[in-house]
Design an enzyme around this catalytic site. Structure first.
Site, short mmCIF file in Angstrom:
data_model
loop_
_atom_site.label_atom_id
_atom_site.label_comp_id
_atom_site.label_asym_id
_atom_site.label_seq_id
_atom_site.Cartn_x
_atom_site.Cartn_y
_atom_site.Cartn_z
N GLN A 225 4.17 0.65 2.17
CA GLN A 225 4.41 -0.56 2.94
C GLN A 225 5.60 -1.27 2.29
O GLN A 225 5.58 -1.58 1.09
CB GLN A 225 3.17 -1.45 2.90
CG GLN A 225 2.02 -0.93 3.73
CD GLN A 225 2.31 -1.08 5.21
OE1 GLN A 225 2.14 -2.14 5.78
NE2 GLN A 225 2.76 -0.01 5.83
N PHE B 147 2.28 -0.74 9.94
CA PHE B 147 1.28 -0.97 8.89
C PHE B 147 0.83 0.37 8.29
O PHE B 147 1.35 1.42 8.63
CB PHE B 147 0.08 -1.72 9.50
CG PHE B 147 0.18 -3.23 9.39
CD1 PHE B 147 1.39 -3.87 9.23
CD2 PHE B 147 -0.97 -4.02 9.46
CE1 PHE B 147 1.47 -5.26 9.13
CE2 PHE B 147 -0.89 -5.40 9.37
CZ PHE B 147 0.31 -6.02 9.19
N SER B 148 -0.19 0.30 7.44
CA SER B 148 -0.59 1.48 6.66
C SER B 148 -1.12 2.62 7.52
O SER B 148 -1.62 2.41 8.62
CB SER B 148 -1.64 1.08 5.64
OG SER B 148 -1.01 0.38 4.61
N GLU C 21 -10.38 -2.31 4.56
CA GLU C 21 -9.03 -1.79 4.84
C GLU C 21 -8.88 -0.40 4.20
O GLU C 21 -9.65 -0.01 3.33
CB GLU C 21 -7.97 -2.73 4.23
CG GLU C 21 -8.05 -4.15 4.74
CD GLU C 21 -6.94 -5.06 4.21
OE1 GLU C 21 -6.35 -5.79 5.00
OE2 GLU C 21 -6.66 -5.04 2.99
N TRP D 219 -3.83 -9.02 -3.72
CA TRP D 219 -3.36 -10.00 -2.74
C TRP D 219 -3.49 -11.44 -3.22
O TRP D 219 -2.88 -12.35 -2.66
CB TRP D 219 -4.10 -9.82 -1.40
CG TRP D 219 -3.56 -8.66 -0.60
CD1 TRP D 219 -4.24 -7.54 -0.23
CD2 TRP D 219 -2.23 -8.50 -0.08
NE1 TRP D 219 -3.41 -6.69 0.48
CE2 TRP D 219 -2.17 -7.27 0.58
CE3 TRP D 219 -1.07 -9.28 -0.13
CZ2 TRP D 219 -1.02 -6.79 1.21
CZ3 TRP D 219 0.09 -8.82 0.49
CH2 TRP D 219 0.09 -7.58 1.15
N ASP E 109 0.77 -1.25 0.00
CA ASP E 109 0.00 0.00 0.00
C ASP E 109 0.80 1.31 0.00
O ASP E 109 1.77 1.43 0.74
CB ASP E 109 -0.86 0.12 1.27
CG ASP E 109 -1.56 -1.16 1.64
OD1 ASP E 109 -1.47 -2.13 0.91
OD2 ASP E 109 -2.22 -1.15 2.70
C1 FRU Z 1 -3.81 -3.57 2.80
C2 FRU Z 1 -3.17 -3.97 4.11
C3 FRU Z 1 -3.50 -2.98 5.22
C4 FRU Z 1 -2.37 -3.17 6.17
C5 FRU Z 1 -1.21 -3.43 5.25
C6 FRU Z 1 -0.17 -4.37 5.79
O1 FRU Z 1 -3.19 -4.12 1.70
O2 FRU Z 1 -3.62 -5.26 4.45
O3 FRU Z 1 -4.76 -3.18 5.80
O4 FRU Z 1 -2.16 -2.06 6.98
O5 FRU Z 1 -1.76 -3.97 4.06
O6 FRU Z 1 0.94 -4.41 4.97
#
Ligand code: FRU
Length: 536
Positions: free
Chosen positions: A77, A117-118, A243, A338, A61
């Site tokens: 990320q 994380f994000s 998310e 994903w 992300d």
């Molecule tokens: C979305 C996600 C977010 C999370 C991040 C982890 O792709 O799953 O919800 O913060 O990636 O890398």
């Protein structure tokens, strides 16, 4: 039905893709050895010409998007030590025009509260946080801490929200000693804070994904947060975990009206399987997001409210502290899914971002609709051009080849009048027999992308198990499109951005030829414009 948590879903995806977990050291080492053996060709062949990729390691992300002092900042990320998802850091890149990116040193490292994380970033112009020193304006990042140790030990992970501030315009950050600023209320998936300044009420507003809902919070100083409301139960798509939300107002084009847009990424549950981003339009009164009635009605008839119907635009969010002259918001997404992101055929690096886009709102007969187009700055890169009008298409007709113009750093604009006969198919092809097909089926009134024969597809059966489809949302007689091509991606903006499809592909050799055909009759292409984009 309760869906699997992010952790479970992700592990399942990785385990499925690899046939086993990649978490043990021996396997990791083997992956690294394989990387050095097979890498160079893929490296050269598949690294995009102009879409952002990290030099090395894994990316997902986009995070912390903010604009300040002439620079657009993009964090992401990042797992710098492996080409698969793992302990998350925030990588960093900057740009003056949203097209050419310069990678910067890693901005946030995992800490005792977990991996990073994000999240998002804002410029605290009024020093509401008190973080300013020597008159320097603080940039404040807000992100989720995810406890990987707890995850490895099989415990329930209590994701929490933390902040960090930068006094050098986003290059380095200091973590706030009072972290976390939002504790976990007992919800396993509780993450991705997106903060912005609510001009009208003079408060910071944060949206957070919690299971399959969005929580709204307010703060005066980015440290103390008050829960305002919750949105989402029974609304929109719930086939996966929610998310990476985003909330912002947009002017409705051609009116004096303003509406609020809520973006919510969902995985799985996308219109063409896997990850995708849905949106909702309504009003926000400083406390509650109320979905617009006309929007709700359309949503109940059929959910056609996706930022992008393609399989490769996920977790996209907008820049804070920036808008275009006409009030549009600037957006970028992660150009993968994903379903297969961890196994696409690149080794040293994995994943690119979409082209940066302008998001705006239009109002149709039924309700409001979010439209997106590449940022205008892309035009500054136009070089050699091939243009023609009134081209007669009889059978499969070659429009151009790489002997004339590049097909991997390219913008194509076209118009087909009275698009109503059968199925129009564009094909990008090469001498190895690979072809990427995309177009418009007027009988179904749907656009499509078929990457089944587009080159390397065997790394995941999910990559090309179906033809991606998207509804045509415009009633215009003429069909227009803007196509953005890089070595491994196509971004299709049809009908001025009303329907968008983004897809990646991995041909065995660069595509050399672009052709067009209809399955029923001859027709006229009344405009074709192909611009080579130059980046040196
Ligand atoms: C979305 C996600 C977010 C999370 C991040 C982890 O792709 O799953 O919800 O913060 O990636 O890398």
């Amino acid at each position: 039905m309760k869906n699997p948590s992010f952790k479970t879903a992700l592990l399942l995806v990785i385990a499925f893709a690899l046939g086993t977990s990649c978490k043990n050291k021996a396997e990791k080492k083997q992956t690294a050895d394989m990387a050095t053996e097979t890498t160079v060709d893929n490296e050269e062949m598949y690294r995009p010409n102009f879409h952002f990729t990290p030099k090395k390691g894994w990316m997902n992300d986009p995070n912390g998007l903010f604009y300040y002092n002439g620079y657009y900042h993009l964090y992401f990320q990042h797992n710098p030590d492996d080409n698969k998802w793992g302990p998350m850091h925030w990588g960093h890149a900057t740009s003056t025009d949203l097209i050419t990116w310069k990678e910067q040193p890693i901005a946030l490292y995992p800490d005792e509260l977990g991996t990073i994380f994000s999240g998002s970033a804002v410029v605290d112009i009024d020093n509401t946080t008190g973080f300013s020193q020597k008159e320097k304006t603080p940039v404040v990042a807000m992100y989720t801490n995810h406890d990987m140790e707890a995850e490895k030990a099989g415990k329930i992970v209590d994701e929490v929200q933390s902040i960090a501030y930068s006094l050098d315009e986003g290059l380095t950050f200091t973590k706030y000693e009072g972290n976390p600023v939002v504790k976990n209320p007992g919800i396993p998936d509780f993450r991705d804070p997106k903060v912005d300044w609510d001009e009208e009420r003079g408060q910071w507003v944060m949206v957070l994904a919690a299971g399959q809902e969005i929580k709204f919070y307010a703060s005066k100083d980015l440290k103390d947060w008050e829960l305002l409301s919750v949105f989402g139960e029974g609304i929109g798509n719930h086939d996966g975990v929610w998310e990476c939300p985003d909330l912002f107002p947009l002017p409705v084009k051609g009116t004096d009206e303003q509406k609020w847009v809520l973006l919510v990424s969902i995985n799985p549950g996308g219109p063409n399987t896997g990850s995708a981003t849905q949106y909702f339009i309504g009003d926000f009164d400083g406390k509650t997001f109320k979905i617009d009635e006309s929007f709700q009605k359309e949503l109940e008839k059929e959910h056609r409210f996706w930022v992008d119907f393609g399989r490769d635009n996920y977790a996209g969010v907008t820049w804070s502290n920036a808008r275009t002259a006409d009030g549009s918001k600037l957006f970028i997404g992660w150009m993968s899914n994903w379903l297969y992101a961890n196994v696409v055929p690149t080794e040293q690096w994995r994943s690119a971002n979409t082209i940066a886009r302008e998001l705006s709102l239009i109002k149709g007969d039924d309700t409001y609709r979010l439209v997106s187009l590449p940022v205008k700055q892309l035009k500054n890169y136009r070089g050699k051009k091939v243009a023609d009008t009134d081209i007669s298409i009889a059978g499969k007709t070659v429009l151009t080849t790489t002997q004339t113009i590049s097909l991997s750093q390219t913008e194509i604009n076209f118009e087909i009048p009275n698009a109503s006969i059968g199925k129009y198919t564009f094909s990008l092809s090469n001498s190895k027999g690979d072809a990427l097909k995309f177009g418009y089926d007027t009988i179904e009134n749907k656009f499509f992308v078929d990457r089944g024969q587009s080159g390397q597809t065997g790394f995941s059966e999910k990559f090309s198990d179906r033809i991606a489809k998207a509804p045509r949302l415009s009633n215009a007689k003429n069909w227009t499109g803007k196509i953005i091509l890089d070595k491994t991606s196509i971004e299709l903006f049809y009908d001025d951005g009303q329907t968008v499809m983004t897809e990646i592909f991995f041909p065995n050799a660069p595509f050399e030829s672009l052709s067009l055909e209809s399955d029923t009759d001859t027709f006229t292409l009344n405009k074709l414009e192909i611009h080579q984009l130059n980046f040196n």
